[in-house]
Design a protein around this motif. Structure first.
Motif, short mmCIF file in Angstrom:
data_model
loop_
_atom_site.label_atom_id
_atom_site.label_comp_id
_atom_site.label_asym_id
_atom_site.label_seq_id
_atom_site.Cartn_x
_atom_site.Cartn_y
_atom_site.Cartn_z
N GLY A 180 0.71 -1.15 0.15
CA GLY A 180 0.05 0.01 0.10
C GLY A 180 1.00 1.19 0.04
N THR A 181 0.33 2.42 -0.43
CA THR A 181 1.23 3.46 -0.59
C THR A 181 0.15 4.72 -0.13
N GLY A 182 -0.98 4.54 0.42
CA GLY A 182 -1.99 5.38 0.87
C GLY A 182 -1.43 6.06 2.20
N ILE A 235 2.31 4.84 8.82
CA ILE A 235 2.89 3.61 9.45
C ILE A 235 4.29 3.42 9.14
N GLY A 236 4.59 3.55 7.84
CA GLY A 236 6.12 3.53 7.58
C GLY A 236 6.95 4.51 8.08
N GLY A 237 6.28 5.72 8.04
CA GLY A 237 7.08 6.69 8.83
C GLY A 237 7.42 6.69 10.36
N TYR A 272 8.11 -0.43 0.56
CA TYR A 272 6.74 -0.53 0.12
C TYR A 272 6.31 -1.29 -1.14
N ILE A 273 5.38 -1.69 -1.46
CA ILE A 273 4.96 -2.46 -2.53
C ILE A 273 3.44 -2.18 -2.92
N SER A 274 3.65 -1.26 -4.17
CA SER A 274 2.44 -0.71 -4.42
C SER A 274 1.24 -1.61 -5.23
N ALA A 275 -0.05 -1.04 -5.59
CA ALA A 275 -0.75 -2.11 -6.00
C ALA A 275 -0.13 -2.56 -7.33
N GLU A 276 0.43 -1.79 -8.10
CA GLU A 276 0.89 -1.79 -9.41
C GLU A 276 2.05 -3.05 -9.20
N ALA A 299 -1.58 -2.73 4.39
CA ALA A 299 -2.06 -1.32 4.58
C ALA A 299 -2.97 -0.95 3.29
N VAL A 300 -3.96 -2.01 3.01
CA VAL A 300 -4.66 -1.81 1.71
C VAL A 300 -6.25 -2.21 2.19
N PRO A 301 -7.20 -1.34 1.41
CA PRO A 301 -8.50 -2.00 1.80
C PRO A 301 -8.58 -3.32 2.02
#
Lengths: 192, 192
Positions: A8-10, A16-18, A29-33, A48-50
């Motif tokens: 997630g990148t939202g 959380i990453g911070g 991070y691993i984005s949806a793409e 950290a995704v829906p």
């Protein structure tokens, strides 16, 4: 501290990453793409995704997640009605994920803290406190230590079965914010 | 303000009665010994008793409660295991009471505020906030006004179906206090 991979990148993923990064953990991070192709390098994996996006991650990464701590932050609301959850009554998203990942240690966390309160580290003058529930004491204590190192309080909220109550709390908090009874910088503070 | 009758004479009964009295409401108490014989004089009736004691009150006073606002403050825990509620999954004590009292307006309130925080009116520096859920807007607004008059904040937490979430919150809060992760003067503060 820990090696953390965040799906997630939202807003929540970044907040959380911070916290982890500030505590000295390495964060990727691993984005949806990228999901399905990028490898998981962390030992703590945050979803950290829906909630509807979780199933795809589990089916793509189930084997890689074995032996790791998987952190479920979801609030599995029916976002059409805002009146119920989409998991079975009495259960939780975290319990469903644990059932799908029997070789992982699933931990519920971060679903009761709005992103803004993780960034600010305070909520209404009280320290922001992450509630952590899970069946592995080792996974919980490592997660709590990595959060605390980042300057945010974290407490053990009990076994993974308490994820039902944490998701109820997250659900209620979201409905209050949507109805503007509370703000997105507020919510339920844990006063010790 | 309002005429309030409180079943119970424990810490919660006294703390709740104190708030109403300070707001100018008249408050009468019915103790366990008087229950079944003493009349209900209030229009707002608070069931400040353990959940197992509610059924006896409903069977003795069902007819007298018709047309009144009935405030359920219970946390229906299995106090032997501290690991579940004694109401059906997905339901709530409040929903069970409403089903038994179809002619009353049942409201869930006060189950997420420890007695000490009602007396102090603050929790961790934030104002103590009573969360009120119910299906009668009229009953909720009268109750919220009577609580606010006593110097304690109160917010509308939604329909009676949200009592499930409020009871989950109360359950979690009790387990945290029993495990000494929080104190009995703390708990979940509502930050607006």
């Amino acid at each position: 501290m820990a090696h953390v991979t965040i799906f997630g990148t939202g807003n929540m993923a970044n907040a959380i990453g911070g916290v982890f990064a500030e505590g000295g953990s390495s964060v990727t991070y691993i984005s949806a793409e990228e999901s399905g192709t990028a490898p998981i390098v962390g030992d703590i994996v945050v979803l950290a995704v829906p909630y509807p996006a979780v199933a795809g991650i589990l089916s793509a990464y189930g084997e890689q997640l074995a032996g790791k701590t998987v952190v479920d932050i979801t609030n599995p609301l029916n976002f059409e009605t805002f009146d119920s959850l989409v998991v079975p009554a009495g259960s939780s998203a975290a319990a469903e994920i644990q059932a799908a990942l029997p070789q992982s240690s699933v931990v519920k966390a971060f679903n009761t803290t709005f992103a803004a309160t993780l960034v600010a580290k305070t909520v209404g003058g009280a320290p922001t406190t992450v509630q952590v529930a899970g069946d592995s004491a080792e996974a919980k204590s490592a997660l709590i230590a990595a959060i605390a190192a980042g300057g945010v309080q974290a407490i053990d909220a009990g076994a993974l079965s308490r994820a039902h109550e944490l998701e109820a709390l997250g659900f209620l908090q979201l409905t209050l914010a949507v109805r503007e009874a509370i703000s997105w910088t507020g919510g339920f503070a844990v006063v010790r």
